[in-house]
Design an enzyme around this catalytic site. Structure first.
Site, PDB file in Angstrom:
ATOM      1  N   PRO A   1       0.810  -1.228   0.000  1.00 23.77           N
ATOM      2  CA  PRO A   1       0.000   0.000   0.000  1.00 23.77           C
ATOM      3  C   PRO A   1       0.834   1.264   0.000  1.00 23.77           C
ATOM      4  O   PRO A   1       1.968   1.293   0.492  1.00 23.77           O
ATOM      5  CB  PRO A   1      -0.780  -0.133   1.316  1.00 23.77           C
ATOM      6  CG  PRO A   1       0.180  -0.842   2.225  1.00 23.77           C
ATOM      7  CD  PRO A   1       0.924  -1.819   1.345  1.00 23.77           C
TER       8      PRO A   1
ATOM      9  N   HIS B   1       6.724  -3.597   2.355  1.00 25.43           N
ATOM     10  CA  HIS B   1       5.356  -3.716   2.880  1.00 25.43           C
ATOM     11  C   HIS B   1       4.530  -2.471   2.605  1.00 25.43           C
ATOM     12  O   HIS B   1       3.348  -2.427   2.944  1.00 25.43           O
ATOM     13  CB  HIS B   1       5.385  -3.994   4.380  1.00 25.43           C
ATOM     14  CG  HIS B   1       5.522  -2.785   5.255  1.00 25.43           C
ATOM     15  ND1 HIS B   1       6.472  -1.818   5.061  1.00 25.43           N
ATOM     16  CD2 HIS B   1       4.827  -2.399   6.360  1.00 25.43           C
ATOM     17  CE1 HIS B   1       6.368  -0.895   6.000  1.00 25.43           C
ATOM     18  NE2 HIS B   1       5.385  -1.213   6.793  1.00 25.43           N
ATOM     19  N   GLY B   2       5.128  -1.441   2.024  1.00 23.75           N
ATOM     20  CA  GLY B   2       4.386  -0.223   1.758  1.00 23.75           C
ATOM     21  C   GLY B   2       5.310   0.857   1.251  1.00 23.75           C
ATOM     22  O   GLY B   2       6.435   0.592   0.806  1.00 23.75           O
TER      23      GLY B   2
END
Length: 397
Positions: free
Chosen positions: A302, A326-327
């Site tokens: 994200p 992870h982002g």
């Protein structure tokens, strides 16, 4: 880009970002981790930034040891996403009602359900398996046993900070549901308990950073931590599954005439430990702010609440221990963001997104994060992009 190797005390530090752009505190943490006697490898993701003990965006492979602070206090934190049969043409002009319905179904912040959610009555969830999971709560650390009632009522809730529920569109106009959460307060309390226990152990007294205290194999402390760690990771998985089911129920009710269907849910942890084998060694791989990206593994990366996110498929790069970011990763602290930006800035940067735009979430403003497109570009040898999503509703914790 491929990785860059930076020398470390015991292992080279493989970095999927320009080392010169990494803040000094984070680089020092990476060098500290590379001194640990048990370490066999260290990979650094492009969203790397300073964390407690170990950097966020690091993958630490150790043999016969695990560092609880390198997991983070939100054990099992991660993402879930699912593609629906809805399209942009099905959506009303005003999305405020849908946002309100989502907020009614899924408690946020410190909120919890009035009564524990019955998984058997949640869309898409199996009726079995949860009783066995809760029966194992009796085996976790005594320090948290009195929290059982709260833990059951927080199952299926969002939490706060950077956690969110989003209603998104991909580049073809298809609607996706996505959310980000972890093991709620019970995971945090278990993590803090075990970090405290690790600091007391004699083999940790000479470490360069006391936050890097580890448990070692074949000890009762390691056995206790592994038990609680894997239970909390499972709690996080169930928590996201229940929220996603509640979210799907809201969408099915609000778009009843469209007879909405969903593809299989994609779910991935990004604060966790896994037992994996590399170069003939059985290792404990800690991903703190990183997802598993083995060959064919689906993952979710994200961005911020005003930019977008990516659905990806892993390429199985063992140099990164089959991992990816992870982002987007923060480029400034929460306090720095609050000092620099206002609610008016937040409103401007989230234009077109139905979401909170008040001072209470200014620390989550998009400008406080690294550009997600650059983060994706730096890991083209780790993942391939499957879909790019843009949120039209964002519910923050």
């Amino acid at each position: 880009m491929s990785y860059v190797e930076v020398p470390g005390a015991k292992v080279p530090i493989r970095m999927w970002t320009d080392p010169s752009t990494v803040e000094g505190g984070a680089m020092q943490q990476l060098q500290n981790v590379a001194t640990l006697p048990w370490i066999k490898g260290l990979a650094v993701m492009p969203d790397v930034h300073y964390g407690k003990g170990a950097t966020v965006g690091s993958v630490i492979a150790m043999q016969g040891a695990v560092c609880p602070a390198a997991v983070g206090v939100d054990i099992g934190c991660g993402m879930s996403a699912v593609k629906s049969s809805l399209t942009a043409d099905d959506l009303p002009g005003d999305l405020s009602r849908l946002r309100s319905k989502i907020e009614q179904a899924i408690p946020v912040g410190r909120g919890m359900h009035d009564e524990p959610v019955d998984p058997g009555r949640v869309y898409g969830l199996p009726a079995s398996g949860f009783d066995d999971f809760w029966s194992r709560f009796d085996g976790v650390a005594d320090a948290v046993k009195f929290r059982r009632e709260r833990a059951t009522k927080q199952m299926g809730t969002l939490g706060s900070g950077n956690h969110f529920v989003e209603f998104c569109l991909d580049e073809t106009g298809s609607v996706w549901l996505m959310l980000h959460s972890g093991s709620r307060n019970i995971g945090k309390e278990l993590a803090e308990h075990h970090i405290g226990e690790a600091r007391k152990l004699s083999h940790n007294q000479g470490l360069i950073d006391r936050d890097l205290a580890v448990f070692v194999a074949d000890t009762p402390q390691m056995a206790a931590y592994r038990n609680d760690l894997f239970w909390a990771q499972e709690y996080a998985k169930h928590n996201r599954a229940i929220m996603m089911g509640l979210f799907q129920e809201v969408v099915r009710r609000e778009f009843r005439k469209a007879r909405v269907t969903f593809e299989p849910v994609i779910s991935c942890h990004h604060n966790y430990v896994a037992e994996e084998r590399y170069e003939g060694m059985d290792l404990l791989v800690t991903r703190k702010g990183a997802i598993r990206a083995g060959s064919g593994d689906f993952g979710i990366i994200p961005g911020s609440m005003g930019t977008g996110s990516y659905i990806v498929k892993g390429l199985g790069n063992e140099k990164s221990f089959n991992s990816a970011s992870h982002g987007a990763g923060r480029r400034m602290s929460r306090n720095a963001a609050k000092r620099r930006f206002s609610a008016r800035d937040l409103e401007e940067q989230t234009r077109g997104v139905e979401c909170r735009k008040d001072s209470g979430v200014v620390d989550e403003i998009p400008a406080a994060y690294k550009p997600i497109e650059k983060v994706i570009d730096q890991q083209r040898d780790l993942v391939q992009v499957v879909a790019k999503l843009k949120q039209v509703i964002c519910v923050k914790g």
